[in-house]
Scaffold this active site. Sequence first.
Site, PDB file in Angstrom:
ATOM      1  N   GLY A  40       2.919  -4.679  -1.083  1.00  0.00           N
ATOM      2  CA  GLY A  40       3.825  -5.019  -2.182  1.00  0.00           C
ATOM      3  C   GLY A  40       3.349  -4.437  -3.504  1.00  0.00           C
ATOM      4  CB  CYS A  41       0.052  -4.436  -5.209  1.00  0.00           C
ATOM      5  SG  CYS A  41      -0.144  -6.178  -5.620  1.00  0.00           S
ATOM      6  CB  THR A  42       1.098   0.047  -2.446  1.00  0.00           C
ATOM      7  OG1 THR A  42      -0.256  -0.353  -2.228  1.00  0.00           O
ATOM      8  CG2 THR A  42       1.207   1.555  -2.352  1.00  0.00           C
TER       9      THR A  42
END
Length: 104
Positions: A40-42
């Site tokens: 998700g952060c990526t």
Amino acid sequence: MNRVVGDFTADATGDKKIRLKDLRGKNVVIYFYPKDSTPGCTTEGRDFCRKFDVIHEKTLYGRKHMGVVRSTFLIDADGKLRQEWRNVKVKGHAEEVLEAARAL
């Protein structure tokens, strides 16, 4: 340099949002790093980083892939980009950025 950075909104800790426009009157440091270990952060980082052109082709163990290049941006109190560092080496970098921010 000294070009105005367009307004944007980013997620912050505690389900809050930070908007660059709301930080006018303060110096702002934004930095990008290549991995946070979560998909998700990526994905979010890739969408956000396009604004700062930090996604580039990289090579790891002989394989080419697209990834975040460690980068830092210093925005002044008027919202102007004053300095940028790309392909950052970690050692001593925070001190260098702090010195530049203090010099504004």
